[in-house]
Design a protein around this motif. Structure first.
Motif, PDB file in Angstrom:
ATOM      1  N   MET A  74     -87.140  15.240   1.181  1.00 17.51           N
ATOM      2  CA  MET A  74     -87.519  14.534   2.405  1.00 17.51           C
ATOM      3  C   MET A  74     -87.400  13.021   2.213  1.00 17.51           C
ATOM      4  O   MET A  74     -86.897  12.306   3.081  1.00 17.51           O
ATOM      5  N   ARG A  75     -87.847  12.556   1.056  1.00 16.87           N
ATOM      6  CA  ARG A  75     -87.751  11.112   0.785  1.00 16.87           C
ATOM      7  C   ARG A  75     -86.294  10.661   0.752  1.00 16.87           C
ATOM      8  O   ARG A  75     -85.947   9.606   1.294  1.00 16.87           O
ATOM      9  N   GLY A  76     -85.442  11.479   0.136  1.00 14.25           N
ATOM     10  CA  GLY A  76     -84.019  11.136   0.100  1.00 14.25           C
ATOM     11  C   GLY A  76     -83.402  11.080   1.486  1.00 14.25           C
ATOM     12  O   GLY A  76     -82.592  10.199   1.779  1.00 14.25           O
ATOM     13  N   LEU A  77     -83.790  12.013   2.363  1.00 13.02           N
ATOM     14  CA  LEU A  77     -83.266  12.010   3.726  1.00 13.02           C
ATOM     15  C   LEU A  77     -83.785  10.824   4.522  1.00 13.02           C
ATOM     16  O   LEU A  77     -83.034  10.168   5.250  1.00 13.02           O
ATOM     17  N   PRO A  82     -70.619   7.808   4.488  1.00 17.54           N
ATOM     18  CA  PRO A  82     -71.391   7.640   5.730  1.00 17.54           C
ATOM     19  C   PRO A  82     -71.821   6.210   6.011  1.00 17.54           C
ATOM     20  O   PRO A  82     -71.787   5.767   7.159  1.00 17.54           O
ATOM     21  N   VAL A  83     -72.211   5.457   4.954  1.00 12.24           N
ATOM     22  CA  VAL A  83     -72.651   4.077   5.191  1.00 12.24           C
ATOM     23  C   VAL A  83     -71.503   3.213   5.712  1.00 12.24           C
ATOM     24  O   VAL A  83     -71.721   2.285   6.501  1.00 12.24           O
ATOM     25  N   VAL A  84     -70.282   3.518   5.273  1.00 13.16           N
ATOM     26  CA  VAL A  84     -69.113   2.773   5.748  1.00 13.16           C
ATOM     27  C   VAL A  84     -68.834   3.121   7.204  1.00 13.16           C
ATOM     28  O   VAL A  84     -68.612   2.241   8.045  1.00 13.16           O
ATOM     29  N   ALA A  85     -68.836   4.414   7.512  1.00 17.91           N
ATOM     30  CA  ALA A  85     -68.577   4.841   8.889  1.00 17.91           C
ATOM     31  C   ALA A  85     -69.622   4.283   9.842  1.00 17.91           C
ATOM     32  O   ALA A  85     -69.300   3.838  10.949  1.00 17.91           O
ATOM     33  N   GLY A 116     -77.613  10.538  13.164  1.00 20.69           N
ATOM     34  CA  GLY A 116     -78.895  10.404  12.481  1.00 20.69           C
ATOM     35  C   GLY A 116     -79.005   9.103  11.708  1.00 20.69           C
ATOM     36  O   GLY A 116     -80.061   8.460  11.697  1.00 20.69           O
ATOM     37  N   LEU A 117     -77.901   8.688  11.077  1.00 17.24           N
ATOM     38  CA  LEU A 117     -77.915   7.430  10.333  1.00 17.24           C
ATOM     39  C   LEU A 117     -77.929   6.222  11.257  1.00 17.24           C
ATOM     40  O   LEU A 117     -78.442   5.161  10.899  1.00 17.24           O
ATOM     41  N   LEU A 118     -77.352   6.376  12.441  1.00 18.21           N
ATOM     42  CA  LEU A 118     -77.323   5.268  13.395  1.00 18.21           C
ATOM     43  C   LEU A 118     -78.676   5.048  14.071  1.00 18.21           C
ATOM     44  O   LEU A 118     -78.950   3.964  14.569  1.00 18.21           O
ATOM     45  N   ALA A 119     -79.508   6.077  14.093  1.00 12.36           N
ATOM     46  CA  ALA A 119     -80.759   6.010  14.849  1.00 12.36           C
ATOM     47  C   ALA A 119     -81.898   5.579  13.941  1.00 12.36           C
ATOM     48  O   ALA A 119     -82.483   6.383  13.229  1.00 12.36           O
ATOM     49  N   TYR A 120     -82.205   4.297  13.951  1.00 13.16           N
ATOM     50  CA  TYR A 120     -83.349   3.798  13.208  1.00 13.16           C
ATOM     51  C   TYR A 120     -84.629   4.048  13.995  1.00 13.16           C
ATOM     52  O   TYR A 120     -84.629   4.069  15.226  1.00 13.16           O
ATOM     53  N   ALA A 121     -85.728   4.243  13.268  1.00  8.91           N
ATOM     54  CA  ALA A 121     -87.023   4.421  13.923  1.00  8.91           C
ATOM     55  C   ALA A 121     -87.444   3.118  14.594  1.00  8.91           C
ATOM     56  O   ALA A 121     -86.983   2.018  14.238  1.00  8.91           O
ATOM     57  N   SER A 176     -77.288  12.541   2.325  1.00  8.13           N
ATOM     58  CA  SER A 176     -76.939  12.980   3.670  1.00  8.13           C
ATOM     59  C   SER A 176     -76.632  14.472   3.609  1.00  8.13           C
ATOM     60  O   SER A 176     -76.712  15.103   2.553  1.00  8.13           O
ATOM     61  N   LEU A 177     -76.290  15.046   4.751  1.00 14.09           N
ATOM     62  CA  LEU A 177     -76.073  16.494   4.800  1.00 14.09           C
ATOM     63  C   LEU A 177     -74.947  16.937   3.886  1.00 14.09           C
ATOM     64  O   LEU A 177     -74.975  18.050   3.362  1.00 14.09           O
ATOM     65  N   ARG A 178     -73.956  16.085   3.688  1.00 11.24           N
ATOM     66  CA  ARG A 178     -72.826  16.487   2.854  1.00 11.24           C
ATOM     67  C   ARG A 178     -73.187  16.541   1.370  1.00 11.24           C
ATOM     68  O   ARG A 178     -72.410  17.029   0.559  1.00 11.24           O
ATOM     69  N   HIS A 179     -74.372  16.027   1.001  1.00  9.03           N
ATOM     70  CA  HIS A 179     -74.795  16.075  -0.393  1.00  9.03           C
ATOM     71  C   HIS A 179     -75.586  17.338  -0.725  1.00  9.03           C
ATOM     72  O   HIS A 179     -76.141  17.458  -1.831  1.00  9.03           O
ATOM     73  N   TRP A 180     -75.674  18.290   0.223  1.00 11.07           N
ATOM     74  CA  TRP A 180     -76.568  19.432   0.008  1.00 11.07           C
ATOM     75  C   TRP A 180     -76.240  20.247  -1.237  1.00 11.07           C
ATOM     76  O   TRP A 180     -77.173  20.720  -1.923  1.00 11.07           O
ATOM     77  N   PRO A 181     -74.966  20.466  -1.638  1.00  7.14           N
ATOM     78  CA  PRO A 181     -74.754  21.264  -2.853  1.00  7.14           C
ATOM     79  C   PRO A 181     -75.373  20.619  -4.091  1.00  7.14           C
ATOM     80  O   PRO A 181     -75.980  21.312  -4.921  1.00  7.14           O
TER      81      PRO A 181
END
Length: 440
Positions: A324-327, A82-85, A114-119, A333-338
């Motif tokens: 929550m902290r990890g997210l 995800p960080v590369v994309a 979600g990763l593109l949208a910084y607060a 990311s969502l793909r790490h859920w397992p």
């Protein structure tokens, strides 16, 4: 290697090179036209092309991706880390970026958005993500050629990264221009004076600027990868805004008006969730009411019921906080859920066994009932295992469906831990009722 199609033997050799030496392949691709690199990647299976494409600098990766067949380009964008994309997508203007996101699977697109949208008011929102670093290990001549390809005005220094994209140093343009062309870039690389995390709030950026008189502040993500630069103009704007916020604070005004919002505004934001929480409380109460006769028969259950619910609630809160902290920090990311759910489930099981052993000992000293000990031990293990699962799954599922995990996670988690805790404890007590009758 400039032919339109590779011969089978040459294609196999190239595939082996891409798989075994992706960083070396990336350096070769960065030194050739993007169209030529795209032709070579097109002749390779997607898994081999992906390794080398991920290792490219973000600007080159974008140029190559735009030259690839659409199906392969979409595959690379979806399967890359995800960080590369995100780094590649950040090179685009908003309209073409949305077009590429629209070609992706909806789950992948949601994650990348979600990763593109910084607060607001964080370093990630202030930075310029289109600044490309130099690779460590290249020569001055190669660095100058790379600088010509970048073609950016106003550069005074460039930042140096390792093969994994992690920030390692900086090179001033003057040193680059005056050095011998065959000199290794490492010989003129200087240490980084300061850097910021992409999630650092604006006040931390201003504090860094006050400590270090710099004109460009590099920004890294949670894994240390270089993601952009905050320029002098943005730094000055941040100082001015932070100063104005300090003045507002001095006269008692909240910058975002959260603390000083009107009572009606606070009620509007809080009351809906309080009503939802009330409904979930009634749900937990309904579970208890199912075992009213059992509680009336064995009053010791009413004494121990809060112990099970309290421990499972605390265990769930721990798992929720870590997830929550990890997210929020983008460690996961969502793909790490397992992996996340599996880890929290195992943690809940082990903690449940340890806490159940202590609880069982205390209950035996208090009641002298082996049956009651068995009930609370089994209930404690089940409820804490469920709490760990819920603490990890709830925020991930909320993020998956486009909701803010911070908004409702705690309410949903409390419902799950209470319902499972009550049901497991009272349900097992009902099954063990004959043995409890003999001892309690």
């Amino acid at each position: 290697m400039s032919v339109d199609r590779l011969e089978p033997a040459e294609a196999a050799l190239t595939r082996r090179f891409l798989l075994d030496y992706p960083y070396e392949a990336a350096r070769q691709f960065e030194s050739m036209p993007a169209s030529e690199a795209a032709r070579l990647l097109t002749d390779q299976p997607p898994h081999a092309a992906l390794r080398a494409w991920e290792a490219l600098s973000a600007d080159v990766a974008l140029e190559v991706m735009e030259q690839l067949p659409e199906a392969m380009a979409v595959h690379l964008l979806a399967e890359a880390e995800p960080v590369v994309a995100v780094a590649v997508l950040n090179q685009m203007e908003p309209e073409p970026r949305e077009a590429w996101l629209g070609r992706l699977n909806s789950e992948v697109a949601l994650e990348l958005r979600g990763l593109l949208a910084y607060a607001d008011d964080c370093a990630g929102r202030m930075m310029d993500p289109r600044v490309q670093p130099l690779r460590t290990g290249v020569s001055v001549a190669e660095a100058i050629e790379r600088l010509r390809q970048i073609r950016r005005d106003g550069l005074r220094e460039l930042f140096v990264v390792d093969d994994d994209g992690r920030l390692t140093g900086r090179v001033e343009i003057q040193d680059l221009a005056l050095s011998a062309r065959d000199l290794p870039l490492a010989d003129i690389t200087r240490s980084v004076v300061a850097f910021a995390s992409d999630l650092d709030p604006r006040e931390d950026v201003v504090e860094t600027l006050q400590k270090h008189p710099i004109t460009a502040l590099p920004v890294v993500n949670v894994s240390g990868r270089f993601v952009g630069v905050i320029r002098q103009a943005e730094l000055m704007t941040a100082v001015e805004e932070e100063t104005s916020l300090d003045m507002l604070t001095m006269v008692g005004a909240s910058p975002d008006e959260r603390a000083l919002s009107s009572p009606l505004f606070a009620v509007k934001k809080r009351l809906p969730w309080l009503q939802i929480n009330l409904l979930t409380a009634f749900l937990a109460a309904a579970v208890v009411s199912l075992f009213e006769s059992t509680i009336a028969q064995f009053t010791a259950l009413a004494v121990l019921l809060p112990v099970v619910a309290g421990q499972s609630g605390n265990a769930g809160a721990q798992a929720l906080a870590v997830t929550m902290r990890g997210l929020m920090l983008r460690e996961i990311s969502l793909r790490h859920w397992p992996a996340v759910v599996g880890k929290e489930a195992l943690t809940g099981l082990i903690n449940g066994l340890a806490v159940a052993a202590t609880t069982g000992l205390a209950v035996f000293v208090w009641s002298r009932s082996f049956a009651l000990v068995a009930v609370i031990v089994l209930a404690m293990v089940i409820s804490m295992l469920a709490a760990g699962l819920a603490g990890a799954l709830v925020p991930i599922l909320l993020r998956r469906f486009g909701q803010d995990p911070a908004t409702a996670s705690s309410i949903i988690l409390t419902t799950v831990t209470d319902v499972v805790g009550f049901f497991s404890f009272l349900g097992i007590a009902s099954l063990f009722a004959p043995m409890l009758s003999a001892t309690v």
